[in-house]
Design an enzyme around this catalytic site. Structure first.
Site, PDB file in Angstrom:
ATOM      1  N   SER A 127     -30.342   4.075 -43.965  1.00 67.41           N
ATOM      2  CA  SER A 127     -30.221   2.649 -43.699  1.00 67.41           C
ATOM      3  C   SER A 127     -29.721   1.901 -44.923  1.00 67.41           C
ATOM      4  O   SER A 127     -29.308   0.755 -44.803  1.00 67.41           O
ATOM      5  CB  SER A 127     -31.537   2.036 -43.217  1.00 67.41           C
ATOM      6  OG  SER A 127     -32.633   2.798 -43.552  1.00 67.41           O
ATOM      7  N   GLU A 166     -24.634   1.789 -35.843  1.00 67.82           N
ATOM      8  CA  GLU A 166     -23.585   1.400 -36.791  1.00 67.82           C
ATOM      9  C   GLU A 166     -22.904   2.688 -37.248  1.00 67.82           C
ATOM     10  O   GLU A 166     -23.580   3.611 -37.720  1.00 67.82           O
ATOM     11  CB  GLU A 166     -24.186   0.679 -38.002  1.00 67.82           C
ATOM     12  CG  GLU A 166     -24.691  -0.724 -37.694  1.00 67.82           C
ATOM     13  CD  GLU A 166     -25.312  -1.406 -38.919  1.00 67.82           C
ATOM     14  OE1 GLU A 166     -25.198  -2.630 -39.019  1.00 67.82           O
ATOM     15  OE2 GLU A 166     -25.937  -0.721 -39.743  1.00 67.82           O
ATOM     16  N   ASN A 217     -28.488  -4.982 -41.610  1.00 68.76           N
ATOM     17  CA  ASN A 217     -29.498  -5.220 -42.644  1.00 68.76           C
ATOM     18  C   ASN A 217     -29.032  -6.232 -43.686  1.00 68.76           C
ATOM     19  O   ASN A 217     -29.837  -6.963 -44.250  1.00 68.76           O
ATOM     20  CB  ASN A 217     -29.891  -3.910 -43.336  1.00 68.76           C
ATOM     21  CG  ASN A 217     -30.960  -3.174 -42.546  1.00 68.76           C
ATOM     22  OD1 ASN A 217     -31.734  -3.796 -41.827  1.00 68.76           O
ATOM     23  ND2 ASN A 217     -30.991  -1.866 -42.654  1.00 68.76           N
ATOM     24  N   HIS A 248     -25.950   5.134 -38.058  1.00 66.16           N
ATOM     25  CA  HIS A 248     -27.202   4.406 -38.287  1.00 66.16           C
ATOM     26  C   HIS A 248     -27.771   3.913 -36.959  1.00 66.16           C
ATOM     27  O   HIS A 248     -27.305   2.925 -36.392  1.00 66.16           O
ATOM     28  CB  HIS A 248     -26.929   3.252 -39.262  1.00 66.16           C
ATOM     29  CG  HIS A 248     -28.143   2.467 -39.630  1.00 66.16           C
ATOM     30  ND1 HIS A 248     -28.125   1.109 -39.839  1.00 66.16           N
ATOM     31  CD2 HIS A 248     -29.430   2.859 -39.819  1.00 66.16           C
ATOM     32  CE1 HIS A 248     -29.343   0.704 -40.149  1.00 66.16           C
ATOM     33  NE2 HIS A 248     -30.151   1.739 -40.140  1.00 66.16           N
TER      34      HIS A 248
END
Ligand SMILES: NC(=O)c1ccc[n+]([C@@H]2O[C@H](COP(=O)([O-])OP(=O)(O)OC[C@H]3O[C@@H](n4cnc5c(N)ncnc54)[C@H](O)[C@@H]3O)[C@@H](O)[C@H]2O)c1
Length: 279
Positions: free
Chosen positions: A115, A148, A186, A136
Site C-alpha cells: 500500500s 489500483e 491513500n 493494490h
C-alpha cells in the site's frame, strides 16, 4: 489459470478467495501454518455468507477445493500469476520476492499488494523487472471492487494489459496509477484523515460529529475517523509516515494524537478501541 498468493493474512486470503471464486486454481502460501488454518476457516465463512445471499454461482465446496494451502514458497512453481501480500516491511518483502523469483516460471506475472512501498524499489528484487506490477486491492477484498494497478518504469505494456484483463475477469474494476507514494487513494484519503484528527484533537468537534458531517453532508458511507478505525490506526500512521518522508509536506505529518493512540495499543476496530469503543 494457476495463481499463487504469498502471505495469507487479511489481504492474501481475500485475494485467494476472489481468484478461486472466478474459477482459478489457487495456492495460498504463508510461512505461518496457523495463519493458513485461519485463512481456510475465514474463506469458508466468507463463502458461506455469500452462499446465503445467493451470490455464488457454484457451491461453496467446489470453490474451496480450488484452494491449496502451503507453507513452502517454492510452491509458486507453475503459477502464471503470483501476488505478494506479506507484511508491509521492505526487508520482508525483499526476502519474499527473491524467494518467489527462485521458483517462479520466467513468464509468470508477479504482482505486489503493497500500500505504500515504491514499485520501482521493490522491482529491484525481481528477476525480469518487466513482469512486475503493483496490484493494490482494498479491504475486504471479496467486497471492494477497486484495484489500483501501479506500474514501474520497467513494467511491460503486455503485462499491464494482461493484469487489467485478469482483474476485470475476477470481478474488480481497476484504476491506473504511476508509482508515486500513496498512489491515488491513500494520497488523497490520508491527509483527510489527518485533518479530521486535527479537528478532533483541537476539541472543535466530537468524533461522532466529524463522522456524521461526512456521512450526512457528503454521502460517504463512513466518516474519516470511523474509516481510520476500520483501516487500523497503526496502518494509517505508517502510511502517513511514508507520505511525509517522501513528499516532505506538512499536510502528511502524522498527528501526535495518532502516534499516542498507536503506542497505547489503540489500533481501531482490530484492538477493540480507537476513536470509538468496540468492546
Ligand atoms: N490490511 C489492509 O487493509 C490492506 C489494504 C491494502 C493493502 N494492504 C497491504 O497488503 C499487504 C498484506 O497486508 P495484510 O493486512 O494482509 O497483513 P497481515 O499481517 O494480515 O498478513 C501478512 C502475512 O504475511 C505472512 N508473511 C510474512 N512474511 C512472509 C514470507 N516471507 N512468506 C510468506 N508469508 C509471509 C505473515 O505470516 C502474515 O500472515 C501489505 O503490504 C499491506 O500494506 C493491506
Amino acid at each position: 489459470m494457476k495463481v499463487s498468493v504469498v502471505g495469507s493474512g487479511t489481504m492474501g486470503r481475500g485475494i485467494g478467495q476472489v481468484f478461486a471464486q472466478a474459477g482459478h486454481q489457487v495456492k495460498l502460501i504463508d510461512i505461518n501454518k496457523e495463519v493458513l488454518g485461519k485463512a481456510k476457516e475465514n474463506i469458508k465463512e466468507s463463502l458461506a455468507r455469500l452462499e446465503k445471499k445467493k451470490a455464488l454461482t457454484e457451491s461453496l465446496d467446489v470453490i474451496m477445493e480450488r484452494i491449496e494451502y502451503s507453507s513452502d514458497i517454492a510452491d509458486v512453481k507453475g503459477s502464471q500469476f503470483i501476488i505478494e501480500a506479506v507484511f508491509e516491511r521492505i526487508d520482508i518483502k525483499q526476502e519474499a520476492l527473491e524467494n518467489i523469483c527462485k521458483s517462479a516460471s520466467p513468464d509468470a506475472i508477479i504482482g505486489t499488494n503493497t500500500s505504500s512501498i515504491s514499485i520501482n524499489t521493490l522491482a529491484k528484487f525481481i528477476e525480469g523487472k518487466e513482469r512486475f506490477i503493483g496490484t493494490h486491492f482494498f479491504n475486504p477484498v471479496p467486497v471492494m471492487k477497486l484495484v489500483e494497478i501501479i506500474t514501474s518504469e520497467r513494467t511491460s505494456k503486455e503485462v499491464i494489459e494482461k493484469t487489467e484483463k485478469v482483474m476485470i475477469e475476477i470481478g474488480k474494476d481497476p484504476v491506473f496509477s504511476k508509482d508515486f507514494p500513496g498512489f491515488i487513494s491513500n494520497r488523497i484519503l490520508m491527509p483527510l484523515i489527518r485533518e479530521a484528527i486535527a479537528v478532533y484533537e483541537q476539541g472543535i468537534a466530537s468524533a461522532a460529529d466529524i463522522d456524521k458531517s461526512f456521512r450526512l453532508g457528503m454521502a460517504h458511507p463512513m466518516g474519516p475517523l470511523e474509516l481510520a478505525d476500520f483501516v487500523g490506526l497503526d496502518v494509517c500512521y505508517d502510511v502517513l509516515e511514508v507520505l511525509y518522508r517522501d513528499y516532505g509536506e506538512p499536510r502528511f505529518k502524522p498527528p501526535i494524537t495518532l502516534k499516542n493512540m498507536v503506542t497505547a495499543g489503540k489500533l481501531g476496530r482490530k484492538s477493540g478501541e480507537g476513536f470509538y469503543n468496540y468492546r
